[in-house]
Design an enzyme around this catalytic site. Sequence first.
Site, short mmCIF file in Angstrom:
data_model
loop_
_atom_site.label_atom_id
_atom_site.label_comp_id
_atom_site.label_asym_id
_atom_site.label_seq_id
_atom_site.Cartn_x
_atom_site.Cartn_y
_atom_site.Cartn_z
N GLY A 291 -6.95 -2.89 -0.79
CA GLY A 291 -7.52 -3.93 -0.19
C GLY A 291 -8.70 -3.17 0.70
N SER A 292 -8.88 -4.11 1.79
CA SER A 292 -9.96 -4.04 2.90
C SER A 292 -9.06 -2.74 3.79
CB SER A 292 -10.59 -4.99 3.59
OG SER A 292 -9.70 -5.61 4.23
N GLY B 148 -5.76 -2.67 5.87
CA GLY B 148 -4.92 -1.50 5.85
C GLY B 148 -4.64 -1.40 7.50
N GLU C 92 -4.67 2.06 -0.67
CA GLU C 92 -5.95 2.49 -1.08
C GLU C 92 -6.66 1.25 -0.72
OE1 GLU C 92 -8.64 1.99 -3.29
OE2 GLU C 92 -7.47 1.18 -4.93
N CYS D 263 -13.60 -0.23 -5.68
CA CYS D 263 -13.28 0.33 -4.59
C CYS D 263 -14.02 1.73 -4.47
CB CYS D 263 -11.82 0.56 -4.21
SG CYS D 263 -10.95 1.21 -5.81
#
Length: 513
Positions: free
Chosen positions: A244-245, A249, A266, A300
Amino acid sequence: MTLTTIDLGGEAGKILAGLGVPAAVWQEGTLSVRSPVSGEKIGSVQEVGPDEAATAIEATHKAFLEWRLVPAPRRGELVRLLGEELRAAKDDLGRLVSIEAGKIVSEGLGEVQEMIDICDFAVGLSRQLYGLTIATERADHRMMETWHPLGVTGIISAFNFPVAVWSWNAALALVCGNSIVWKPSEKTPLTAIASQAIFEKALKRYIEAGNTAPANLSTLLIGGAPVGEALVDHPKVPLVSATGSTRMGRAVGPKLAARFARAILELGGNNAAIVTPTANLDLTLRGVAFAAMGTAGQRCTSLRRLFVHETVYDTLVPRLKKAYASVPVGSPLEAGTLVGPLIDEAAFNGMQKALAAAKQAGGTVTGGERLLAEEATSAFYVRPAIVEMPEQTGPVVEETFAPILYVIKYSDFDTALALNNAVPQGLSSSIFTNDMREAEAFVSARGSDCGIANVNIGPSGAEIGGAFGGEKETGGGRESGSDAWKGYMRRATNTVNYGSTLPLAQGVKFDIA
């Protein structure tokens, strides 16, 4: 450009019904699901709360206690069957990805192919969970390392790869002896339900063939942020792999660290490419266009920053603008479409905010306008944008999940390399050059500091076999390939004394009579 006029909800329901999913699961819930293709509602799925999630995690932990005792090659057999079921369902699941996530047809199918590929990889891995024999200083002793299952693997996935990311983690976790709990994005729960149904079909075949597998080996938790928090905080989840963003994280990482749990993070990548004077510009044009515009800039690994040498800038950038102006934007379900919709209105607003900030910082914007607004008032299609910037500043150092490519002119290779590394995100990167020294410098220790560093290919397009992730900001582990399996297991060092004496420190004696 036209939008396909089909009953998206009906088609999604037909796919789910074909996989054996009861209609109540996706028709009678509290979470509304909308397709970015048209903005229309295509389902209402059932959600769980934190308490239900905690109960489900406990059940999945019990499954782990049994699954870890199954020999690894037998665990691999389940993943082999999962790969077979994915092959059989590839067209349907790929279509559902396009309907729910807005990916063009080839990308929806490509995502399912990645699921199949990781299953193939993991099946071979199930017979290669090797430990080392270690030289020991003690006579009549053997020292070795062994690898053991870790426990429940928590998986948190994002909308942009709604099924592939789950499979990257699930296939490895299962062959390593772990059970799995999956919290998908609230924006793409239907594809998660479909994937879970495909897994259950594989599990049924596995058991019917005489194998043993516990209940609750794979658990799906659909819900909002509180469900994700319950997964991250649960003491019986020793590993969480979250996609995700970077904002997400930063919230997840410290919580896991506080209880000494592992994290595979990730996160968003503000990925860059360098175009040098010797670059093959035809190859560069194709590589940049695919990496920057594909999936409407919502990968991503999408290319977001482009550093072009001053000697080729005036040749490459006009050609790039022409490609941007002519790329077919429209329904991802129609043949010939190369750029589909943004996921929702929030993504569109984020893109417009970034473009306004770029103009404020001295940038020149080409493209970026909304398209097809009259045909699909609730969907958000845009012309991909090129923003020529005087320097790397403002929104350039932040990631916007939309098709915006910031282009900056440079004159010195070391300066371009420093710019590549000068943002906190560090997922992927690339260089286009025919100079061997530049290529080797880029992939060297003093080169790109990203988890992926490519030469003469864009930063997007991960392939099974190479470990994915490894961002510089998080140090959050790797998934998918290489020796990433070690992140899903715990290592023990074993010493075996096959002699008749026990070496003691020099001068130490005691009576054992």
